[in-house]
Motif scaffolding. Structure first.
Motif, mmCIF file in Angstrom:
data_model
loop_
_atom_site.group_PDB
_atom_site.id
_atom_site.type_symbol
_atom_site.label_atom_id
_atom_site.label_comp_id
_atom_site.label_asym_id
_atom_site.label_seq_id
_atom_site.Cartn_x
_atom_site.Cartn_y
_atom_site.Cartn_z
ATOM 1 N N ASN A 198 47.649 4.143 54.607
ATOM 2 C CA ASN A 198 48.828 5.021 54.610
ATOM 3 C C ASN A 198 48.592 6.324 53.882
ATOM 4 O O ASN A 198 49.056 7.386 54.317
ATOM 5 N N VAL A 199 47.919 6.258 52.716
ATOM 6 C CA VAL A 199 47.679 7.476 51.941
ATOM 7 C C VAL A 199 46.211 7.536 51.547
ATOM 8 O O VAL A 199 45.564 6.501 51.340
ATOM 9 N N ALA A 200 45.702 8.759 51.455
ATOM 10 C CA ALA A 200 44.304 8.963 51.093
ATOM 11 C C ALA A 200 44.200 10.112 50.099
ATOM 12 O O ALA A 200 44.910 11.115 50.211
ATOM 13 N N VAL A 201 43.304 9.936 49.139
ATOM 14 C CA VAL A 201 42.953 11.020 48.216
ATOM 15 C C VAL A 201 41.480 11.334 48.460
ATOM 16 O O VAL A 201 40.599 10.526 48.137
ATOM 17 N N GLU A 202 41.229 12.487 49.060
ATOM 18 C CA GLU A 202 39.866 12.893 49.394
ATOM 19 C C GLU A 202 39.346 13.751 48.242
ATOM 20 O O GLU A 202 39.802 14.866 48.030
ATOM 21 N N VAL A 203 38.377 13.221 47.491
ATOM 22 C CA VAL A 203 37.948 13.856 46.254
ATOM 23 C C VAL A 203 36.617 14.590 46.394
ATOM 24 O O VAL A 203 36.267 15.416 45.562
ATOM 25 N N THR A 204 35.887 14.335 47.451
ATOM 26 C CA THR A 204 34.526 14.878 47.540
ATOM 27 C C THR A 204 34.489 16.361 47.887
ATOM 28 O O THR A 204 33.559 17.065 47.511
ATOM 29 N N GLY A 205 35.476 16.840 48.645
ATOM 30 C CA GLY A 205 35.412 18.206 49.146
ATOM 31 C C GLY A 205 34.395 18.368 50.257
ATOM 32 O O GLY A 205 34.079 19.489 50.669
ATOM 33 N N VAL A 209 40.604 6.054 48.268
ATOM 34 C CA VAL A 209 40.070 7.158 47.467
ATOM 35 C C VAL A 209 38.640 7.399 47.919
ATOM 36 O O VAL A 209 37.794 6.500 47.827
ATOM 37 N N MET A 210 38.373 8.612 48.407
ATOM 38 C CA MET A 210 37.035 8.969 48.884
ATOM 39 C C MET A 210 36.321 9.766 47.803
ATOM 40 O O MET A 210 36.687 10.900 47.500
ATOM 41 N N GLY A 211 35.287 9.151 47.204
ATOM 42 C CA GLY A 211 34.534 9.799 46.151
ATOM 43 C C GLY A 211 34.935 9.272 44.800
ATOM 44 O O GLY A 211 36.104 9.366 44.411
ATOM 45 N N LEU A 212 33.974 8.716 44.051
ATOM 46 C CA LEU A 212 34.300 7.997 42.823
ATOM 47 C C LEU A 212 33.623 8.606 41.600
ATOM 48 O O LEU A 212 33.094 7.896 40.737
ATOM 49 N N GLY A 213 33.651 9.940 41.526
ATOM 50 C CA GLY A 213 33.314 10.594 40.279
ATOM 51 C C GLY A 213 34.486 10.461 39.324
ATOM 52 O O GLY A 213 35.339 9.584 39.474
ATOM 53 N N LEU A 214 34.580 11.356 38.348
ATOM 54 C CA LEU A 214 35.641 11.267 37.352
ATOM 55 C C LEU A 214 37.024 11.309 37.995
ATOM 56 O O LEU A 214 37.883 10.465 37.722
ATOM 57 N N LEU A 215 37.274 12.293 38.864
ATOM 58 C CA LEU A 215 38.596 12.408 39.474
ATOM 59 C C LEU A 215 38.897 11.208 40.368
ATOM 60 O O LEU A 215 40.036 10.724 40.414
ATOM 61 N N GLY A 216 37.897 10.725 41.072
ATOM 62 C CA GLY A 216 38.120 9.570 41.937
ATOM 63 C C GLY A 216 38.451 8.310 41.165
ATOM 64 O O GLY A 216 39.342 7.538 41.558
ATOM 65 N N GLN A 217 37.743 8.073 40.067
ATOM 66 C CA GLN A 217 38.038 6.884 39.250
ATOM 67 C C GLN A 217 39.436 6.970 38.652
ATOM 68 O O GLN A 217 40.148 5.964 38.550
ATOM 69 N N LEU A 218 39.852 8.176 38.270
ATOM 70 C CA LEU A 218 41.222 8.348 37.795
ATOM 71 C C LEU A 218 42.220 8.121 38.926
ATOM 72 O O LEU A 218 43.270 7.501 38.727
ATOM 73 N N ALA A 219 41.890 8.612 40.121
ATOM 74 C CA ALA A 219 42.781 8.433 41.267
ATOM 75 C C ALA A 219 42.979 6.953 41.581
ATOM 76 O O ALA A 219 44.083 6.528 41.952
ATOM 77 N N VAL A 220 41.926 6.160 41.439
ATOM 78 C CA VAL A 220 42.048 4.712 41.653
ATOM 79 C C VAL A 220 43.085 4.128 40.702
ATOM 80 O O VAL A 220 43.950 3.326 41.099
ATOM 81 N N GLN A 221 43.034 4.542 39.429
ATOM 82 C CA GLN A 221 44.000 4.033 38.459
ATOM 83 C C GLN A 221 45.427 4.458 38.805
ATOM 84 O O GLN A 221 46.374 3.670 38.669
ATOM 85 N N PHE A 222 45.592 5.703 39.249
ATOM 86 C CA PHE A 222 46.931 6.164 39.619
ATOM 87 C C PHE A 222 47.446 5.430 40.848
ATOM 88 O O PHE A 222 48.641 5.117 40.930
ATOM 89 N N CYS A 223 46.576 5.154 41.813
ATOM 90 C CA CYS A 223 47.000 4.381 42.987
ATOM 91 C C CYS A 223 47.503 3.002 42.562
ATOM 92 O O CYS A 223 48.523 2.517 43.061
ATOM 93 N N ARG A 224 46.786 2.403 41.656
ATOM 94 C CA ARG A 224 47.180 1.084 41.154
ATOM 95 C C ARG A 224 48.521 1.174 40.424
ATOM 96 O O ARG A 224 49.423 0.340 40.638
ATOM 97 N N ALA A 225 48.648 2.178 39.552
ATOM 98 C CA ALA A 225 49.883 2.337 38.787
ATOM 99 C C ALA A 225 51.072 2.625 39.688
ATOM 100 O O ALA A 225 52.211 2.263 39.367
ATOM 101 N N ALA A 226 50.818 3.275 40.843
ATOM 102 C CA ALA A 226 51.890 3.619 41.773
ATOM 103 C C ALA A 226 52.317 2.448 42.655
ATOM 104 O O ALA A 226 53.269 2.568 43.429
ATOM 105 N N GLY A 227 51.603 1.334 42.557
ATOM 106 C CA GLY A 227 51.963 0.161 43.349
ATOM 107 C C GLY A 227 51.348 0.129 44.733
ATOM 108 O O GLY A 227 51.805 -0.633 45.591
ATOM 109 N N CYS A 228 50.306 0.934 44.963
ATOM 110 C CA CYS A 228 49.637 0.901 46.267
ATOM 111 C C CYS A 228 48.859 -0.406 46.407
ATOM 112 O O CYS A 228 48.280 -0.909 45.445
ATOM 113 N N ALA A 229 48.854 -0.943 47.634
ATOM 114 C CA ALA A 229 48.136 -2.192 47.882
ATOM 115 C C ALA A 229 47.784 -2.300 49.363
ATOM 116 O O ALA A 229 48.680 -2.150 50.195
#
Length: 341
Positions: free
Chosen positions: A214-221, A149-169
């Motif tokens: 494998n997967v990336a969520v780019e949040v910064t724009g 997850v690139m960028g740890l504002g509100l959306l990035g911190q939420l994305a971290v939780q979703f990655c964890r919930a999805a079983g990413c490791a």
């Protein structure tokens, strides 16, 4: 019935003003709002007068002032139109894409029931949470795949939780601000890195056994951040472009960083989703919200822990002045509309 609403009346200026309350049309729902949540990136771009705030080609010519924001709120239905069937008076609902206002009038399709076990405060964050949820979903992650997850504002911190919930490791969280990296660890990140460190890409490769992510969520724009995340990708990796790009003046070496390694770039703006029928990777708002509710009830997402401040709407001018000027504006700030006089 008197009503109040937060409006951006001019650049860098927010006011709480009196507005009329309209009666519901035949498919409308009137909601007594309990809490609404600030979306820091979008609302800051709007209040400072940024013209690149819409995918419309003529956005720069159609988005002057005043501007009305606030798209994630929750409250109780107090009136319904004569043909409304989805909700009834007394139901607790999420208000999807309303505004920061005491009484919110929306079409019934934008009033989504809140299940027992989800608080108003959590529900008032849920529409914002659909953005990173869809962003990750579009990369089609499989459990055991690595994620960044690139960028740890509100959306990035939420994305971290979703990655964890999805079983990413492992889940890798990236931001130049140390406090945000520390917070991402609490939200479930396995590793955190500073993108400005000279060994950033090397460290990402090291914790992914040299393969890359494998997967990336780019949040910064930000174009530079996208360029960096491409350097971190594994072959056939998938990158979700979640962050809104306010400045598109950047260059990417598509041949070496996308074409040759077979990278997939996925547009992840929230409007790029179906209206009704969900399909793999592309869920409508109703399904996305109910999925988020289930994760909240099951303890796999932690919204309440993210709420840093709650204010009376009367404090909106001061709150938004801070949003404009404070680079470390809190992750989650909410307005408590029960505090309206």
């Amino acid at each position: 019935m008197s009503n109040k609403q937060i409006i951006f009346t001019a650049p860098n200026t927010a006011e709480l003003v009196d507005v009329p309350t309209r009666e519901p049309g035949e498919f409308d729902v009137l909601v007594d709002v309990a809490f609404s949540t600030i979306s820091p990136g979008t609302e800051r771009a709007n209040i400072i007068g940024d013209m690149n705030i819409s995918p419309a080609k003529d956005a720069a010519h159609t988005h002057g002032f005043p501007r009305k924001l606030g798209y994630s709120a929750a409250g109780t239905v107090i009136k319904v139109g004569e043909r409304v069937t989805r909700v009834k008076v007394g139901d607790r609902v999420v208000v999807c894409f309303g505004v920061h206002t005491k009484y919110s009038l929306v079409n019934e399709k934008k009033a989504i029931k809140i299940p027992d076990g989800v608080s108003f405060e959590e529900a008032a964050m849920s529409v914002i949470a659909t953005f990173p949820a869809a962003g990750l979903r579009k990369t089609r992650p499989e459990f055991g795949e690595s994620a960044i997850v690139m960028g740890l504002g509100l959306l990035g911190q939420l994305a971290v939780q979703f990655c964890r919930a999805a079983g990413c490791a492992p889940v890798i969280a990236v931001d130049p601000i140390a406090e945000r990296r520390d917070y991402a660890k609490k939200m479930g990140a396995d590793y955190t890195f500073d993108p400005f460190a000279p060994d950033f890409v090397e460290n990402v490769k090291k914790v992914t056994d040299g393969k890359g992510v494998n997967v990336a969520v780019e949040v910064t724009g930000n174009g530079k951040a996208l360029d960096q995340v491409l350097d971190c990708m594994a072959k056939f990796g998938r990158v979700s472009l979640l962050g809104c790009t306010r400045n598109s003046d950047f260059t990417i070496d598509y041949y070496r960083k996308i074409h040759f390694p077979g990278i997939t770039l996925v547009g992840a703006h929230t409007v790029a989703r179906p209206n009704a029928e969900s399909s793999p990777g592309y869920w409508c708002y109703d399904d996305e919200l109910y999925g988020i509710f289930k994760l909240l009830i099951g303890g796999r997402l932690h919204f309440t822990d993210m709420i840093a401040e709650t204010h009376s709407p009367a404090e909106a001018p001061e709150v938004y002045t801070r949003l404009v000027n404070d680079k470390n504006f809190p992750l989650v700030v909410q307005f408590d509309w029960s505090k309206i006089d």
